[in-house]
Design a protein around this motif. Structure first.
Motif, PDB file in Angstrom:
ATOM      1  N   LEU A   1       0.834  -1.210   0.000  1.00  0.00           N
ATOM      2  CA  LEU A   1       0.000   0.000   0.000  1.00  0.00           C
ATOM      3  C   LEU A   1       0.869   1.260   0.000  1.00  0.00           C
ATOM      4  O   LEU A   1       0.499   2.271  -0.600  1.00  0.00           O
ATOM      5  N   LEU A   2       2.025   1.174   0.639  1.00  0.00           N
ATOM      6  CA  LEU A   2       2.883   2.342   0.835  1.00  0.00           C
ATOM      7  C   LEU A   2       3.929   2.534  -0.252  1.00  0.00           C
ATOM      8  O   LEU A   2       4.713   3.482  -0.194  1.00  0.00           O
ATOM      9  N   ARG A   3       3.949   1.657  -1.263  1.00  0.00           N
ATOM     10  CA  ARG A   3       4.934   1.777  -2.340  1.00  0.00           C
ATOM     11  C   ARG A   3       4.939   3.185  -2.940  1.00  0.00           C
ATOM     12  O   ARG A   3       3.903   3.828  -3.053  1.00  0.00           O
ATOM     13  N   PHE A   4       6.127   3.627  -3.351  1.00  0.00           N
ATOM     14  CA  PHE A   4       6.215   4.946  -3.976  1.00  0.00           C
ATOM     15  C   PHE A   4       7.404   4.991  -4.921  1.00  0.00           C
ATOM     16  O   PHE A   4       8.233   4.083  -4.934  1.00  0.00           O
ATOM     17  N   CYS A   5       7.460   6.034  -5.738  1.00  0.00           N
ATOM     18  CA  CYS A   5       8.599   6.203  -6.636  1.00  0.00           C
ATOM     19  C   CYS A   5       9.423   7.400  -6.169  1.00  0.00           C
ATOM     20  O   CYS A   5       8.926   8.273  -5.462  1.00  0.00           O
TER      21      CYS A   5
ATOM     22  N   ILE B   1       9.453   1.001   8.336  1.00  0.00           N
ATOM     23  CA  ILE B   1       9.391   2.076   7.342  1.00  0.00           C
ATOM     24  C   ILE B   1      10.761   2.714   7.153  1.00  0.00           C
ATOM     25  O   ILE B   1      11.167   3.047   6.039  1.00  0.00           O
ATOM     26  N   THR B   2      11.490   2.889   8.246  1.00  0.00           N
ATOM     27  CA  THR B   2      12.822   3.497   8.174  1.00  0.00           C
ATOM     28  C   THR B   2      13.774   2.649   7.335  1.00  0.00           C
ATOM     29  O   THR B   2      14.647   3.177   6.633  1.00  0.00           O
ATOM     30  N   GLN B   3      13.597   1.337   7.369  1.00  0.00           N
ATOM     31  CA  GLN B   3      14.433   0.434   6.571  1.00  0.00           C
ATOM     32  C   GLN B   3      14.141   0.551   5.083  1.00  0.00           C
ATOM     33  O   GLN B   3      14.968   0.187   4.246  1.00  0.00           O
ATOM     34  N   GLY B   4      12.952   1.045   4.747  1.00  0.00           N
ATOM     35  CA  GLY B   4      12.627   1.265   3.340  1.00  0.00           C
ATOM     36  C   GLY B   4      11.311   0.673   2.919  1.00  0.00           C
ATOM     37  O   GLY B   4      10.850  -0.327   3.460  1.00  0.00           O
ATOM     38  N   VAL B   5      10.694   1.328   1.947  1.00  0.00           N
ATOM     39  CA  VAL B   5       9.410   0.932   1.376  1.00  0.00           C
ATOM     40  C   VAL B   5       9.662   0.512  -0.075  1.00  0.00           C
ATOM     41  O   VAL B   5      10.522   1.094  -0.753  1.00  0.00           O
ATOM     42  N   PRO B   6       8.952  -0.499  -0.579  1.00  0.00           N
ATOM     43  CA  PRO B   6       9.169  -0.932  -1.974  1.00  0.00           C
ATOM     44  C   PRO B   6       9.047   0.218  -2.967  1.00  0.00           C
ATOM     45  O   PRO B   6       8.141   1.045  -2.871  1.00  0.00           O
TER      46      PRO B   6
ATOM     47  N   ASP C   1       8.609   4.627 -15.315  1.00  0.00           N
ATOM     48  CA  ASP C   1       9.179   4.768 -16.660  1.00  0.00           C
ATOM     49  C   ASP C   1      10.692   4.568 -16.618  1.00  0.00           C
ATOM     50  O   ASP C   1      11.303   4.498 -15.556  1.00  0.00           O
ATOM     51  N   LYS C   2      11.298   4.499 -17.782  1.00  0.00           N
ATOM     52  CA  LYS C   2      12.726   4.207 -17.917  1.00  0.00           C
ATOM     53  C   LYS C   2      13.611   5.378 -17.492  1.00  0.00           C
ATOM     54  O   LYS C   2      14.817   5.222 -17.334  1.00  0.00           O
ATOM     55  N   THR C   3      13.015   6.558 -17.297  1.00  0.00           N
ATOM     56  CA  THR C   3      13.817   7.716 -16.901  1.00  0.00           C
ATOM     57  C   THR C   3      14.217   7.646 -15.432  1.00  0.00           C
ATOM     58  O   THR C   3      15.096   8.380 -14.987  1.00  0.00           O
ATOM     59  N   ASP C   4      13.553   6.747 -14.684  1.00  0.00           N
ATOM     60  CA  ASP C   4      13.886   6.581 -13.265  1.00  0.00           C
ATOM     61  C   ASP C   4      15.086   5.643 -13.165  1.00  0.00           C
ATOM     62  O   ASP C   4      14.973   4.440 -13.367  1.00  0.00           O
ATOM     63  N   LYS C   5      16.250   6.186 -12.866  1.00  0.00           N
ATOM     64  CA  LYS C   5      17.496   5.422 -12.873  1.00  0.00           C
ATOM     65  C   LYS C   5      17.901   4.897 -11.496  1.00  0.00           C
ATOM     66  O   LYS C   5      18.970   4.308 -11.343  1.00  0.00           O
ATOM     67  N   THR C   6      17.078   5.141 -10.466  1.00  0.00           N
ATOM     68  CA  THR C   6      17.451   4.678  -9.133  1.00  0.00           C
ATOM     69  C   THR C   6      17.538   3.154  -9.103  1.00  0.00           C
ATOM     70  O   THR C   6      16.718   2.455  -9.675  1.00  0.00           O
ATOM     71  N   ALA C   7      18.561   2.653  -8.409  1.00  0.00           N
ATOM     72  CA  ALA C   7      18.827   1.215  -8.416  1.00  0.00           C
ATOM     73  C   ALA C   7      18.208   0.471  -7.238  1.00  0.00           C
ATOM     74  O   ALA C   7      18.026  -0.734  -7.284  1.00  0.00           O
ATOM     75  N   GLN C   8      17.875   1.198  -6.163  1.00  0.00           N
ATOM     76  CA  GLN C   8      17.387   0.534  -4.960  1.00  0.00           C
ATOM     77  C   GLN C   8      16.010  -0.106  -5.168  1.00  0.00           C
ATOM     78  O   GLN C   8      15.156   0.448  -5.849  1.00  0.00           O
ATOM     79  N   LYS C   9      15.811  -1.244  -4.528  1.00  0.00           N
ATOM     80  CA  LYS C   9      14.495  -1.886  -4.540  1.00  0.00           C
ATOM     81  C   LYS C   9      13.591  -1.269  -3.471  1.00  0.00           C
ATOM     82  O   LYS C   9      12.373  -1.322  -3.570  1.00  0.00           O
TER      83      LYS C   9
END
Length: 344
Positions: A55-59, A84-89, A94-102
């Motif tokens: 539910l909390l996924r974001f870009c 949440i501090t450890q990270g959200v999916p 789109d292909k312009t998003d180059k971030t590598a983290q899951k």
């Protein structure tokens, strides 16, 4: 995070069933500085985190992004804050998003002390916690002790016999690690209608040392001007005023320009229909990538909101609530455009 944003801060307020990643991204594209998640249950994160994290996924383009939690158990809030501090999916639209983290850490965590919904209030969560300041304080401490992220709260002006200023004094808000407060300027009994209490928001700004966002009744540029002038708040939190109208943030960006005359106008209304068509079509693409067919079903209410008030539009409501995929959305907006020819 909050101190780095040029004032007045323009925030998309949290709304259950509405402020999903697709709508948040649209709002960011239109000029929102900060976007909040839908309310997420701290207890759900405690017991079954996987489903709630979905539910909390974001870009990354949604940052600064604030995750809002509700509940009543400090232990559940503590674990939820750590998760949440450890990270959200992360979502990549789109292909312009180059971030590598899951997984990505959001910009902050917000605690809901303002929701008046019967299901939430009856459970002892949301606004009900303002009537239990000792428990509210324990919850805040549980979150701040278990995260490195900035922590904020959302409140109302009064719940039952407890007034907001008394609540903030009792929990000793200025001694807690709270960096921002969003104040819905209505009481619990008012719900989401009735006059906004500018004076209480103003007093909160004078009392609290952090960022104060004014929320409630902001439907257009003039509403925002009035509430900022009368409260001295650092920014606004726009809720239902953004339903079908994320372009409101483009309007409100005028407030950041000190050289803009007080009577400056917002968008050219004659272009609004085409603007809405482009935006809802893009939102449909985002939500389909996010949730598939279920996302399009949830988009149906947005379609009605976007085109509410157009002459003869009710004739197309049946088509709007029947969309199943992005192509259906494109077909219905074509019908909307066609139905309005010669009416402007």
């Amino acid at each position: 995070m909050w101190r780095k944003i040029k004032k007045p801060i323009l925030a998309l307020a949290p709304m259950a069933g509405i402020t999903d990643s697709a709508f948040r991204l649209i709002s960011k594209e239109q000029g929102a500085d900060v976007v909040y998640s839908e309310m997420a249950s701290s207890s759900a994160l405690y017991f079954k985190p996987k489903r709630t994290l979905e539910l909390l996924r974001f870009c990354s383009k949604e940052q600064p992004y604030v995750v809002q939690l509700f509940g009543k158990n400090p232990e559940h809030f503590a674990r939820a804050a750590r998760i949440i501090t450890q990270g959200v999916p992360q979502i990549k639209y789109d292909k312009t998003d180059k971030t590598a983290q899951k997984r990505l850490a959001p910009g902050g965590i917000d605690i809901n002390f303002g929701c008046p919904a019967k299901k939430v209030f009856g459970h002892g969560s949301g606004a009900a916690l303002m009537d239990k300041p000792k428990l509210a304080k324990r919850i805040i401490q549980a979150v701040t002790s278990n995260t490195s992220l900035e922590v904020s709260i959302k409140v109302r002006t009064q719940v039952k016999g407890v007034k907001l200023l008394d609540f903030l004094r009792e929990i000793k808000i200025n001694k807690l690690k709270i960096t921002a407060i969003m104040v819905h300027g209505r009481t619990y009994s008012q719900g989401f209608s009735g006059p906004v209490d500018f004076e209480t928001i103003k007093k909160v700004k004078q009392y609290f040392g952090g960022i104060v966002l004014a929320n409630g009744g902001i439907k257009n540029l003039e509403d925002a001007r009035i509430i900022l002038k009368k409260t001295g708040a650092d920014g606004v939190g726009v809720g239902t005023g953004a339903d079908g109208n994320p372009m409101i943030f483009k309007d409100l960006k005028i407030l950041k320009n000190k050289n803009n005359p007080a009577g400056g106008k917002a968008r050219d209304e004659t272009r609004e229909l085409e603007e809405k068509i482009k935006i809802i079509t893009r939102q449909a693409d985002y939500v389909y990538k996010l949730k598939g067919r279920r996302g399009i079903l949830e988009l149906r209410k947005h379609l009605i909101w976007y085109f509410k008030g157009l002459e003869g539009i009710r004739k197309l409501h049946a088509d709007m609530v029947g969309v199943k995929n992005p192509e259906d959305v494109k077909k219905i907006v074509h019908k909307v455009r066609k139905s309005q020819v010669g009416k402007f």
